[in-house]
Scaffold this active site. Structure first.
Site, PDB file in Angstrom:
ATOM      1  CD  GLU A 119      -1.435   2.347   1.682  1.00 50.14           C
ATOM      2  OE1 GLU A 119      -2.013   3.497   1.660  1.00 50.14           O
ATOM      3  OE2 GLU A 119      -0.485   2.377   2.497  1.00 50.14           O
ATOM      4  CG  HIS A 158       4.772   7.695   6.307  1.00 53.08           C
ATOM      5  ND1 HIS A 158       4.272   8.283   5.155  1.00 53.08           N
ATOM      6  CD2 HIS A 158       3.801   6.554   6.582  1.00 53.08           C
ATOM      7  CE1 HIS A 158       3.253   7.697   4.694  1.00 53.08           C
ATOM      8  NE2 HIS A 158       2.939   6.310   5.510  1.00 53.08           N
TER       9      HIS A 158
END
Length: 472
Positions: free
Chosen positions: A332, A430
């Site tokens: 993804e 992230h």
């Protein structure tokens, strides 16, 4: 006399209907209570996440860790006694970060200040000796056009548009500035820039750079420029120093590298439906993650919550009418190959998917769901809201669902996304602090229970398009 008889019959019908409705609500309330009890007293999701995060770690697409995660989750799903467990092959990109990045701000000969950066996913490396150049700060692509090649050529473009802090929906704030990360290098290279630095997508000030996917479009490899994210504190310092010394120079070195695509897999498990075995309900999250942390919130949480749905159905001896699948999607983060491949195979096999639910917003306290559907289905879903209110699930909204289930969209399917409280999500998204210790066990389990409850109701009552087809 006939009129009295008619009134009595009507009253009896109304009372019977109310009794049936009360019985249904009572059954559903009891089922949801059992689901929440199971999740909170005998949950498995936190243990699964512990292994994914602490025994395997960050699962960058195409990496050894991603391969280990495929094998681990496949084995765990087989332990649940599902009717089917299998791997679906998918080609994925392979990109590695290499040794840690290094950067500093130079304000004069021998006068340097170290700053924290990380390469953006998919970036090319700097030259072997690193890259040093003057910096031009911009807020958006319009600024690039305004400055033009004359002022940009040979410089590093510094994108410094922050997330909009006054937006309550932090995903909206993220969406408002992520274009500079994704397309920043592609746009800056048109004006002769030699590299880009992007302010991290983060609402708080800290020293953690946040990576993420970026694209060069169709720019030839030889013309691509290196791209990195700078921490929010670093961005503030660089911006303020530029105002005092516009001729300062920025140096950075990164050693990332792209390889040919490799084989990987979506991991799929299924409980076959008792009434509609050829109609499918999907619940899932993405198994890959970025490499700076261990991907606990993004999206280890969604993976284990989705696995928990099928585990609880088995433990509670609930036999779904539809075939219910858990799909752990691969890639993804930097390609969406897993979601696209699953949808392509479903179309090729003419599989009838009626509902899909995704969890990809972190393992924080669940607040509700968003739905991509029509008015009739949303009205039915809203009628279930009182069942969720005792668990403080109040937000049922129309909107997006999830990236991996998006390719399944057609006129008949209902798509949904779990919506946890988002205020802390981008502190970790992230970045190196997306780690297991940042996940609260109870919040994670509440999310899994909410997802299981919604899947149960969708399975029991079906979608409006299903009911229409049955009547036909």
């Amino acid at each position: 006399m006939k009129r009295i008889t008619l009134l009595l019959a009507l009253a009896t019908f109304v009372m019977t209907s109310e009794s049936v409705a009360q019985k249904v609500n009572s059954e559903d309330s009891t089922m949801l209570r059992n689901i929440y009890d199971m999740a909170l007293l005998n949950g498995k999701s936190y243990d699964w996440l512990d292994h994914l995060s602490n025994k395997i770690g960050g699962r960058l697409s195409g990496s050894l860790e991603a391969e280990q995660a495929v094998k681990y989750t496949e084995a765990e799903l087989k332990k649940l006694g599902l009717d089917k467990v299998w791997l679906q092959k998918v080609k994925v990109p392979k990109w590695t970060r290499g040794i840690p990045e290094y950067a500093y701000i130079e304000t004069g000969p021998g006068k340097t200040t170290l700053t924290n950066i990380c390469a953006l996913g998919g970036s090319v490396p700097t030259p072997d000796g690193g890259l040093k150049a003057e910096v031009i700060e911009v807020q958006n692509f319009e600024d690039l056009e305004r400055y033009g090649r004359e002022q940009i050529e040979g410089k590093i473009v510094f994108y410094n548009r922050p997330m909009q802090a006054d937006l309550i929906n932090t995903f909206e704030a993220y969406g408002g500035c992520v274009d500079q990360r994704y397309a920043g290098a592609m746009e800056a290279s048109k004006y002769g820039a030699v590299g880009i630095i992007v302010r991290s997508m983060n609402l708080r000030l800290d020293d953690l750079p946040h990576t993420g996917a970026m694209s060069y479009g169709d720019i030839p490899i030889v013309d691509r420029i290196p791209a990195a994210a700078i921490s929010t504190k670093g961005a503030e310092y660089l911006s303020s120093t530029l105002k005092l010394l516009p001729t300062l120079k920025f140096y950075f070195k990164q050693n990332c590298r792209a390889f040919p695509d490799v084989d990987s897999y979506n991991v799929i498990g299924e409980i076959t439906g008792t009434t509609y075995p050829n109609k499918y309900i999907v619940v899932g999250g993405h198994l890959d993650s970025w490499d700076l942390g261990d991907g606990s919130h993004d999206d280890g949480a969604g993976v284990v919550q989705s696995m928990e749905v099928l585990r609880m159905f088995k433990e509670l001896n609930y036999k779904p009418k539809h075939s219910v699948r858990v799909v752990l999607f691969m890639n993804e983060e930097n390609g969406l190959r897993g979601g696209n491949e699953y949808a392509a195979q479903a179309k090729l096999k003419r599989e009838d998917h009626v509902f899909a639910l995704e969890s990809d917003a972190g393992g924080f306290t669940p607040r509700g769901f968003s739905f991509d559907t029509d008015d009739a289905n949303f009205a039915q879903i809203e009628s279930w809201k009182p069942l969720f209110e005792p668990y403080l699930i109040h937000s049922f909204t129309r909107g997006g669902s999830g990236a991996d289930i998006g390719p399944l969209k057609d006129d008949g399917i209902v798509l949904a996304g779990l919506r946890p409280d988002s205020q802390r999500y981008f502190d970790h998204h992230h970045a190196a602090n997306d780690t297991f210790d940042a996940v609260n066990k109870r919040e994670l389990e509440l999310g899994g229970a909410a997802m299981t409850s919604l899947i149960y109701l969708m399975d029991k009552y079906g979608t409006k398009s299903e009911l229409t087809n049955i009547k036909k």
